[in-house]
Design an enzyme around this catalytic site. Structure first.
Site, mmCIF file in Angstrom:
data_model
loop_
_atom_site.group_PDB
_atom_site.id
_atom_site.type_symbol
_atom_site.label_atom_id
_atom_site.label_comp_id
_atom_site.label_asym_id
_atom_site.label_seq_id
_atom_site.Cartn_x
_atom_site.Cartn_y
_atom_site.Cartn_z
ATOM 1 N N ARG A 156 0.859 -1.183 0.000
ATOM 2 C CA ARG A 156 0.000 0.000 0.000
ATOM 3 C C ARG A 156 0.895 1.233 0.000
ATOM 4 O O ARG A 156 2.020 1.197 0.507
ATOM 5 C CB ARG A 156 -0.899 0.025 1.234
ATOM 6 C CG ARG A 156 -1.828 -1.183 1.372
ATOM 7 C CD ARG A 156 -2.582 -1.122 2.694
ATOM 8 N NE ARG A 156 -3.507 -2.238 2.862
ATOM 9 C CZ ARG A 156 -3.182 -3.397 3.448
ATOM 10 N NH1 ARG A 156 -1.958 -3.566 3.923
ATOM 11 N NH2 ARG A 156 -4.075 -4.370 3.558
ATOM 12 N N LYS A 180 -1.639 -2.958 8.157
ATOM 13 C CA LYS A 180 -2.781 -2.527 8.961
ATOM 14 C C LYS A 180 -2.850 -3.312 10.266
ATOM 15 O O LYS A 180 -2.495 -4.477 10.323
ATOM 16 C CB LYS A 180 -4.074 -2.735 8.160
ATOM 17 C CG LYS A 180 -4.255 -1.771 7.001
ATOM 18 C CD LYS A 180 -5.603 -1.979 6.338
ATOM 19 C CE LYS A 180 -5.860 -0.948 5.246
ATOM 20 N NZ LYS A 180 -7.168 -1.156 4.600
ATOM 21 N N HIS A 252 -2.691 2.799 -5.756
ATOM 22 C CA HIS A 252 -3.326 1.505 -5.474
ATOM 23 C C HIS A 252 -3.468 0.676 -6.738
ATOM 24 O O HIS A 252 -3.592 -0.552 -6.665
ATOM 25 C CB HIS A 252 -4.686 1.735 -4.816
ATOM 26 C CG HIS A 252 -4.951 0.803 -3.674
ATOM 27 N ND1 HIS A 252 -4.195 0.773 -2.523
ATOM 28 C CD2 HIS A 252 -5.880 -0.175 -3.529
ATOM 29 C CE1 HIS A 252 -4.661 -0.162 -1.703
ATOM 30 N NE2 HIS A 252 -5.675 -0.753 -2.292
ATOM 31 N N ARG A 255 -0.818 -1.810 -6.843
ATOM 32 C CA ARG A 255 -1.091 -2.932 -5.929
ATOM 33 C C ARG A 255 -2.062 -3.912 -6.582
ATOM 34 O O ARG A 255 -1.870 -5.131 -6.526
ATOM 35 C CB ARG A 255 -1.653 -2.389 -4.614
ATOM 36 C CG ARG A 255 -2.027 -3.444 -3.575
ATOM 37 C CD ARG A 255 -2.365 -2.731 -2.259
ATOM 38 N NE ARG A 255 -3.097 -3.549 -1.315
ATOM 39 C CZ ARG A 255 -2.523 -4.370 -0.435
ATOM 40 N NH1 ARG A 255 -1.219 -4.524 -0.422
ATOM 41 N NH2 ARG A 255 -3.261 -5.051 0.431
ATOM 42 N N HIS A 278 -3.406 -9.292 3.555
ATOM 43 C CA HIS A 278 -4.831 -9.370 3.861
ATOM 44 C C HIS A 278 -5.059 -10.302 5.045
ATOM 45 O O HIS A 278 -4.482 -11.400 5.100
ATOM 46 C CB HIS A 278 -5.613 -9.904 2.655
ATOM 47 C CG HIS A 278 -5.753 -8.917 1.546
ATOM 48 N ND1 HIS A 278 -5.999 -9.280 0.242
ATOM 49 C CD2 HIS A 278 -5.676 -7.558 1.541
ATOM 50 C CE1 HIS A 278 -6.061 -8.202 -0.520
ATOM 51 N NE2 HIS A 278 -5.881 -7.145 0.252
ATOM 52 N N TYR A 287 -9.658 -10.634 -6.514
ATOM 53 C CA TYR A 287 -8.756 -10.596 -7.660
ATOM 54 C C TYR A 287 -8.937 -11.804 -8.563
ATOM 55 O O TYR A 287 -8.644 -11.745 -9.748
ATOM 56 C CB TYR A 287 -7.293 -10.521 -7.184
ATOM 57 C CG TYR A 287 -6.972 -9.211 -6.519
ATOM 58 C CD1 TYR A 287 -6.753 -8.061 -7.263
ATOM 59 C CD2 TYR A 287 -6.900 -9.111 -5.139
ATOM 60 C CE1 TYR A 287 -6.466 -6.845 -6.654
ATOM 61 C CE2 TYR A 287 -6.610 -7.899 -4.515
ATOM 62 C CZ TYR A 287 -6.399 -6.780 -5.283
ATOM 63 O OH TYR A 287 -6.130 -5.574 -4.687
#
Length: 307
Positions: A156, A180, A252, A255, A278, A287
């Site tokens: 990111r 994150k 993004h 990414r 993730h 995806y």
């Protein structure tokens, strides 16, 4: 005892205003949505709260999506907002014991359509990266290193901009990324990104860091401070224009392209999940929808009996 729908709505709106301190604009939206609900029920001769059934609530949701002569069909987002207001009303009158049952508890707002991530074709990625260092300057070397890193690792933009020099291990060809929720992951760095970063570290970063306070951030601005998100967007836009690329591009996008191109190349979805950081493989599986569309397109244009 009978409780008129209009009275229930008024008491509920008063609760939102006084007890929950809802803003005037939000209250107006709730009032408008609930009035539409009350009008729809009145057209069906339903004026008391206790006469409303779960079927009425679900039928109203269907009505929102279909529209009629006086109301246009609502988008998924607008319909979901209205259903939230209706569910809130019924939950409130049930908790306050105006009615014995919460008739809206099993009626859920419509789920928004999944917006598939937009990947850039590999040829366009190469044009973008080549355009980054079209000018021989310290900033151009930085730009190439940043874009190569984003596409080469799937990081990111916030993760890339928070990197310190020590997070890159050129010997093991890997980078430690803080993601994150404080989760860390180690991601391999490809040869193209490593070469671009090495050129930046040797030929450009020392000049940039000398203009600031000597911070340890990997990517620096022209004053020796940490590169900002706005500057990263500007870098991408400038390189895209220089490369002659059209359409919406963002950091993004690189990414998305990283993930899609990996899956197109045969990578396992759980490996891609780990690389992207993730928490759930469900997030990564969006995806796979992109690659299925790509396979379908190739099949339709390539197989002799596909038409």
């Amino acid at each position: 005892m009978t409780y008129p729908i209009e009275r229930g709505i008024k008491i509920y709106l008063d609760h939102l205003a006084v007890e929950r301190g809802l803003a005037a604009n939000s209250l107006q939206a709730y009032r408008r949505d609930l009035q539409r609900y009350a009008d729809w029920l009145e057209d069906r001769a339903i004026t008391a709260l206790e006469d409303i059934t779960p079927s009425h609530v679900s039928d109203f949701l269907a009505h929102l999506r279909e529209g009629d002569e006086t109301h246009q069909a609502l988008s998924t987002t607008s319909a979901a907002r209205t259903v939230v207001a209706v569910r809130g009303l019924h939950r409130f009158v049930f908790k306050e014991q105006y009615v014995d049952v919460d008739v809206a508890v099993d009626v859920h707002p419509p789920a928004p359509q999944k917006r598939l991530p937009k990947a850039i074709p590999l040829s366009d990625v190469e044009k973008l990266l080549d355009a980054a260092d079209a000018v021989d300057s310290p900033l151009a070397l930085r730009d190439r290193a940043l874009l190569e890193f984003l596409y080469g690792t799937g990081a990111r933009i916030s993760e890339a901009l928070s990197l310190d020099i020590d997070d890159i291990d050129t010997d093991s060809r890997a980078v430690r990324i803080k993601g994150k929720g404080g989760r860390e992951r180690v991601v391999p760095v490809g040869s193209y990104a490593l070469r671009a970063i090495d050129s930046y570290l040797v030929r450009a970063r020392p000049l940039l860091v000398s203009k600031g306070r000597g911070i340890s951030r990997l990517f620096l601005n022209s004053r020796g401070g940490g590169l900002s998100r706005q500057s990263a967007w500007a870098i991408l836009r400038t390189c895209a224009e220089r490369a002659g690329l059209e359409g919406e591009l963002s950091p993004h996008s690189l990414r998305h392209s990283f993930a899609t191109h990996l899956l197109d190349g045969g990578a396992d979805v759980r490996v891609v999940q780990e690389l992207l950081g993730h928490a759930s493989v469900t997030t990564t599986q969006v995806y796979t929808l992109v690659t299925v569309d790509h396979l379908r397109e190739v099949y339709a244009t390539s197989h002799p009996r596909a038409q």
